[in-house]
Scaffold this motif. Sequence first.
Motif, PDB file in Angstrom:
ATOM      1  N   GLU A   1       7.718  -2.726   6.034  1.00 60.60           N
ATOM      2  CA  GLU A   1       7.495  -0.855   6.371  1.00 60.60           C
ATOM      3  C   GLU A   1       9.253  -0.948   5.816  1.00 60.60           C
ATOM      4  OE1 GLU A   1       6.397   2.037   7.057  1.00 60.60           O
ATOM      5  OE2 GLU A   1       4.405   1.111   5.972  1.00 60.60           O
TER       6      GLU A   1
ATOM      7  N   ARG B   1       1.024   5.708  -0.835  1.00 61.41           N
ATOM      8  CA  ARG B   1       1.860   6.052  -0.076  1.00 61.41           C
ATOM      9  C   ARG B   1       2.536   7.078   0.510  1.00 61.41           C
ATOM     10  NH1 ARG B   1       4.818   0.508   2.611  1.00 61.41           N
ATOM     11  NH2 ARG B   1       3.156  -0.400   1.814  1.00 61.41           N
ATOM     12  N   MET B   2       3.029   7.005  -1.204  1.00 57.54           N
ATOM     13  CA  MET B   2       4.219   8.299  -1.118  1.00 57.54           C
ATOM     14  C   MET B   2       3.270   9.524  -0.689  1.00 57.54           C
ATOM     15  SD  MET B   2       7.348   7.931  -1.345  1.00 57.54           S
ATOM     16  CE  MET B   2       7.443   6.000  -1.510  1.00 57.54           C
TER      17      MET B   2
ATOM     18  N   TYR C   1       2.457   9.900   2.814  1.00 58.10           N
ATOM     19  CA  TYR C   1       3.531  11.503   3.539  1.00 58.10           C
ATOM     20  C   TYR C   1       4.208  12.441   2.593  1.00 58.10           C
ATOM     21  CZ  TYR C   1       5.737   6.434   5.222  1.00 58.10           C
ATOM     22  OH  TYR C   1       5.579   6.061   5.340  1.00 58.10           O
TER      23      TYR C   1
ATOM     24  N   THR D   1       2.369  11.249   8.966  1.00 60.27           N
ATOM     25  CA  THR D   1       3.303   9.963  10.010  1.00 60.27           C
ATOM     26  C   THR D   1       3.210   9.217   9.435  1.00 60.27           C
ATOM     27  OG1 THR D   1       2.028   9.231  11.652  1.00 60.27           O
ATOM     28  CG2 THR D   1       3.183  11.397  12.190  1.00 60.27           C
ATOM     29  N   ARG D   2       4.236   7.979   9.721  1.00 61.32           N
ATOM     30  CA  ARG D   2       3.792   6.643   8.772  1.00 61.32           C
ATOM     31  C   ARG D   2       2.677   5.951   9.757  1.00 61.32           C
ATOM     32  NH1 ARG D   2       8.912   2.794   8.233  1.00 61.32           N
ATOM     33  NH2 ARG D   2      10.307   4.138   9.406  1.00 61.32           N
TER      34      ARG D   2
ATOM     35  N   GLU E   1       0.044   6.825  10.203  1.00 62.03           N
ATOM     36  CA  GLU E   1      -1.363   7.708   9.774  1.00 62.03           C
ATOM     37  C   GLU E   1      -1.092   7.333   8.608  1.00 62.03           C
ATOM     38  OE1 GLU E   1      -1.978  12.291  12.265  1.00 62.03           O
ATOM     39  OE2 GLU E   1      -0.600  11.532  10.506  1.00 62.03           O
ATOM     40  N   THR E   2      -0.705   7.083   7.882  1.00 63.29           N
ATOM     41  CA  THR E   2       0.095   6.271   6.464  1.00 63.29           C
ATOM     42  C   THR E   2      -0.503   4.680   6.587  1.00 63.29           C
ATOM     43  OG1 THR E   2       1.688   8.093   6.127  1.00 63.29           O
ATOM     44  CG2 THR E   2       1.236   6.748   4.725  1.00 63.29           C
TER      45      THR E   2
ATOM     46  N   THR F   1      -1.922   2.563   3.906  1.00 63.88           N
ATOM     47  CA  THR F   1      -1.633   1.361   3.288  1.00 63.88           C
ATOM     48  C   THR F   1      -3.115   0.070   4.270  1.00 63.88           C
ATOM     49  OG1 THR F   1       0.236   2.103   4.048  1.00 63.88           O
ATOM     50  CG2 THR F   1       0.125   0.488   3.367  1.00 63.88           C
TER      51      THR F   1
ATOM     52  N   THR G   1       3.674  12.105  15.926  1.00 67.05           N
ATOM     53  CA  THR G   1       4.617  11.651  16.146  1.00 67.05           C
ATOM     54  C   THR G   1       4.662  10.709  17.292  1.00 67.05           C
ATOM     55  OG1 THR G   1       6.202  13.486  16.403  1.00 67.05           O
ATOM     56  CG2 THR G   1       5.367  13.275  14.374  1.00 67.05           C
TER      57      THR G   1
ATOM     58  N   SER H   1       2.985   7.818  16.458  1.00 66.92           N
ATOM     59  CA  SER H   1       3.622   6.531  15.917  1.00 66.92           C
ATOM     60  C   SER H   1       5.169   5.585  15.547  1.00 66.92           C
ATOM     61  CB  SER H   1       3.988   7.903  14.304  1.00 66.92           C
ATOM     62  OG  SER H   1       4.269   7.152  12.975  1.00 66.92           O
TER      63      SER H   1
END
Lengths: 339, 308
Positions: A105, A222-223, A226, A231-232, A234-235, A240, B32, B35
């Motif tokens: 990441e 990934r893109m 987003y 969010t990072r 959640e992705t 991933t 968030t 995250s």
Amino acid sequence: MPDVTTISQPPSRLQLFTDKTFRHLCQGFAWLTVISIAFILVKIILAGVPAMRQYGFGFITGTTWDPNTGQFGILPEIWGTLYSSILALIVGTAFGVAGAIFLTEGYLGEFVFDLLKLLHLHFHPFWGKLPLRIEDLLKNLIELLAAIPSVVYGLWGIFVVIPLIRPACNWLHLKMGWLPVFGTDLSGPGMLPAVLVLSIMILPTITAISRDALVSVPPKLRMAAYGLGATRWETILAVTLPTAARGVFGGVVLAFGRALGETMALAMLVGNSNKISVSLFSPANTLAALLANNFPEAQKKEVAVLMYAALVLLAITLLVNILGAFILQRASVQSTGGK
Amino acid sequence: MSAHNPPLPAVTDPFEGLDFAELEMSLRRPRTLVSALLSGLVTVMTLVALVPLFSVIFMLVWRGGHRLSLHLFTQLPPAALEQGGGFGNAIVGTLIIIALATLITVPIGILSAVFLAQAKPESRLAQAVRFAAKVLTGFPSILAGVFAYGAIVLLTGGYSAIAGAIAVSILMLPTILLTAEDAIRMVPVKMQEAAIGMGATTTQTVWMVLLPTAFPGILTGIMLAIARGAGETAPLLFTALFSNYWPITNGQLHLMQPTASLAVLIYNFAGMPFDNQVELAWAAALVLVLLVLVTNLTGQALGRRQVR
């Protein structure tokens, strides 16, 4: 300029002969590799057969190991091997996959980049490369964990890990001894120090293979996540990791194979006692440690029995390793689109 | 066609009724926050995973370093309760065993790799070699010792450096074979075709084009295998055993005698109740780790050169 005909000419008879010989030689060595590995496996299996005939299946379910009375059973060792490996696998997987996510990441790279940005150095020809270099360094540091010999980990475990965790373990036993996992106190070597050291040893395998699997997830996926506003994390959790799951799982299975066969650190830390206990602090034994400790001083009769134990270990590790290789192969087929 | 445009629909604001503050990233929103917390968690876990590495290195330097002196390399291991001493014979023994194991593995590994790189993909033999090598990568090291005990020690009637070297070579073979195959495959096909176009035989192509070009990569594999082999203890425990004497006396090399090695010395001395022996174990561990890390890092540096 030299005459063309002297440079290029058909190979002479001698050259053709050497060529043929060398090709056969290479093929011969390839055969030698296959045959010697087959020979190794057959030799171990055959060495175990006499004891297998004599002790039969009762050897696997027996719980005493006494060369004086000729009673041999390896159930405690099988239990210890599986218990220590599974526990180490849980710890190793948690930290190994976390490390792989951290590496892929780009957290560290971003951090260094932001730091450089503060100093207005982020496009500097030398300093600008620092984020990538530091990420590379971190990857190599984790791989260095695998380069340290297991006997050194054993030494470190005896003189650092055991004294360090002993007070905490005995406190846990005192306060929560009614829980079976804390059922005994840690009087020196035991299951927990062995598991901790073992998990450090298998962590680089898990991190390296998981990292490869995570890196090969198409960036588009990934893109897209987003772009949808994820969010990072959640992705990571929804896109991933599931995409890379098979590669990660293959790595975990291979690490399990490593843990099952690991010898020295366990022989030095696990306590070598034939007990079946779920307590994390109780001394135990594993198949590989049994071989390492008993083989050098074994009498002829015990050697035959140890060969049987080696055969059991071989069967377990081969099964796990072939399974892991198979899963990894399927994973790479999946990620290259069935090519 | 006559242009008859229908009346345009009234322009509407697509963002009407949308609160832009909703789109802003804020830690007050649970999504968030989760995250950010998970990001913090993996960062901490990665750092914790590195603690053992630094702890091991620190302990080696601290406990092994202060015992480091020239005596370690010239003296023999002390008996119980004896002070001083060193492990010169174990260093020589490790070097002998590794040298023998490398001599056994390198020809087999590289020639098999040449065969693999040249073989047709559907070749049964090539598939078998690759499968065999993969089986060996996960082979428990103690079983290599069990094999060498059954095949060599029982056959020759005694523990020896040769038996130890054969056990270690089993564990070195897959690394050398698989990296050499990769390195040879990475040689551009054009170079190979140019050589064949010049009328070179396969052998000439292999020796004058493939092997020289792939050399750094092959060397990486050899170095990594040596680094792994040097630290192996389990296969030596009951093949090379241990010895309190020099493996070379009066200029004669004793390959058929029990031979000391650093790894087995660490194992034997770590369990002893004598401070002197424990200190020597730490010093031996420092020497062994230096040997392994230097070999490993040199190998990796060589490999990086080829990739570029």
